[in-house]
Design an enzyme around this catalytic site. Structure first.
Site, PDB file in Angstrom:
ATOM      1  N   GLU A 312       0.779  -1.232   0.000  1.00  0.00           N
ATOM      2  CA  GLU A 312       0.000   0.000   0.000  1.00  0.00           C
ATOM      3  C   GLU A 312       0.817   1.293   0.000  1.00  0.00           C
ATOM      4  OE1 GLU A 312      -4.172  -1.438   2.092  1.00  0.00           O
ATOM      5  OE2 GLU A 312      -2.747  -0.295   3.286  1.00  0.00           O
ATOM      6  N   GLU A 415      -6.237  -7.955   0.387  1.00  0.00           N
ATOM      7  CA  GLU A 415      -6.902  -7.638   1.657  1.00  0.00           C
ATOM      8  C   GLU A 415      -8.387  -7.404   1.411  1.00  0.00           C
ATOM      9  OE1 GLU A 415      -5.125  -4.537   3.991  1.00  0.00           O
ATOM     10  OE2 GLU A 415      -3.079  -5.237   3.603  1.00  0.00           O
TER      11      GLU A 415
END
Length: 473
Positions: A312, A415
């Protein structure tokens, strides 16, 4: 196809550890990255870094926002550096009296102490590097020349009303908060108890075939990582690989925290919420060295299935050019040791969903990682159960289909979680939400990974969700 669960807890962040881990930290209100605002009791205005930093500090703001917020860099439980919006640190000017924020070097900025009134902890005085206390002499003049010996009254210019705006609870906060004498044992106790061999057995018998393990860059320097991190994390990572091999689970090794933080979130082990990764060549090369270390160490372990080069990165602080160059270097580092392991490239938060296709086109066994949550955006605030499920089946499905191509990189929903903004949902509604996500994310060409195995919040814990019948695999 990968059906995985993230092992949040291998790296510390809020929810990924026992809440009691923070209870015994000395002066736990003042950990790294804590955001504070100070209102002068005499001017009745907030301290602020003029222009966000780079000049003097004033006490003339009627309301508080970013320029009026100061972030702590903790030295010990009573001493701190204070950082302003534009990343300069508080200090004194050449007169040794006036308060300014002009240096980006914390080592030359000076050390401050925050002293609370014994019976009113939000009423404070701030001791400056010269040994005197700050005072708001006027709205435009804040100096360090008070003896600080008044009666804490509202007419005392050295008294401020303090507000704690935000706290961070990541690995940096834990290890620096406990300090070098206590942190090693605290971390060992966590590693010994939070995720253990029986958890790998549970994962394997629950219908999952892989684990995504988030690690920090400093583990590659074990047993002597840079301060404030403590040694020992590598031997537990070694155990994870042994357990994965024993229970026939694949490992996706995920570099979740890079030096300086790639997204400013506590799970990247940021010190104060800033994004520093990629702003110097050294942070990039340190990350490449970490990837090479992991690739070399585990290349012969049959469980090593993929290496995720970074988790991320945030588009607000990491440019696509910087990330592209890093991905090219990181890919080469993996390939020097492992010709067949998949290399996972995480999309930038806030970036275009296809922006990594050009760099991926020259790579083999490469995967694009996207994270899908029905959270973290205002659009989900008013959605009911049916609207959330419909959003999955239409918008999310279309988004995933758009990046899942026959001639492009594989796709991985690295995720997702069975949680939403719906209040008072029934168990049956959660089950439907889980089923819909499994159906949509099951179309990813590489697979998916739930966040996470364990969490203090039930729906974020796949273990709890499986044991209580909310998720059926």
């Amino acid at each position: 196809m990968i059906k995985a669960v993230n092992l949040g807890g291998w790296l510390l962040a809020e929810g990924w550890m026992k809440p009691s881990l923070f209870d015994s930290i000395p002066n736990k209100d003042f950990l790294d990255g804590t955001e504070l605002q100070f209102k002068s009791k005499t001017t009745r205005k907030f301290l602020a870094a003029e222009l966000g930093g780079g000049t003097n500090i004033v006490a003339n703001r009627s309301s508080a926002s970013t320029w009026e917020t100061f972030r702590l860099w903790r030295i010990n439980e009573t001493s701190f550096h204070l950082r302003v919006f534009n990343k300069q640190f508080l200090g004194l000017d050449s007169t040794g009296i006036n308060l300014v924020a002009t240096t980006n070097d914390y080592q030359t900025s000076g050390i401050f102490e925050i002293i609370r009134k014994s019976d009113d902890p939000n009423r404070v005085r701030i001791k400056a590097p010269n040994g005197s206390f700050l005072q708001a002499k006027t709205e435009d003049l804040v100096t360090a020349d008070s003896k600080g010996d008044g009666q804490w009254g509202d007419n005392d210019p050295s008294v401020f009303e303090m507000t704690i705006v935000r706290r961070l609870q990541g690995e940096y906060q834990v290890t620096n908060g406990y300090g070098p004498l206590q942190a090693p044992q605290i971390m060992k106790d966590h590693w010994d108890t939070f995720i253990v061999e029986n958890d790998f057995n549970f994962i394997a018998t629950s219908g999952l075939n892989a684990v995504r393990i988030p690690v920090g860059w400093w583990t590659a320097s074990d047993p002597t990582p840079p301060e404030p991190y403590v040694g020992g994390s590598l031997q537990y990572l070694d155990k994870a690989f042994l357990w994965a091999e024993k229970y026939n689970l694949k490992v996706i090794l995920d570099l979740h925290a890079a030096p300086g933080s790639q997204n400013g979130f506590e799970h990247s082990s940021t010190r104060d919420g800033s994004i520093e990764w990629g702003q110097t060549e050294e942070t990039i090369q340190e990350t490449v060295r970490a990837i090479e270390f992991f690739a070399a160490r585990y290349t012969d372990n049959p469980s090593l299935y993929a290496v995720e080069l970074i988790n991320e990165p945030h588009a607000s602080g990491v440019s696509l050019d910087v990330l592209t160059k890093y991905y090219e270097d990181g890919y080469k580092a993996v390939r020097r040791h492992s010709p067949n392991a998949f290399v996972v490239l995480s999309n930038r938060l806030g970036g275009d969903s296809k922006e990594l296709f050009p760099v991926a086109s020259g790579m083999t066994n490469v995967v694009i990682d996207v994270h899908y949550y029905n959270l973290f955006s205002d659009i989900f605030d008013t959605m009911n159960v049916e609207q959330n499920i419909e959003f999955l089946k239409t918008t999310r499905s279309d988004e995933l289909q758009a990046i899942t191509t026959s001639d492009g990189p594989l796709t991985f929903v690295g995720e997702w979680v069975t949680e939403w903004q719906v209040r008072g949902a029934t168990k049956e509604e959660y089950q439907r939400f889980s089923k819909a996500q499994l159906e949509v994310f099951g179309r990813a060409s590489f697979g998916w990974a739930y966040w996470s195995l364990k969490n203090v919040n039930g729906n974020w814990s796949m273990e709890w969700m499986i044991k209580n019948g909310y998720i059926t695999l």
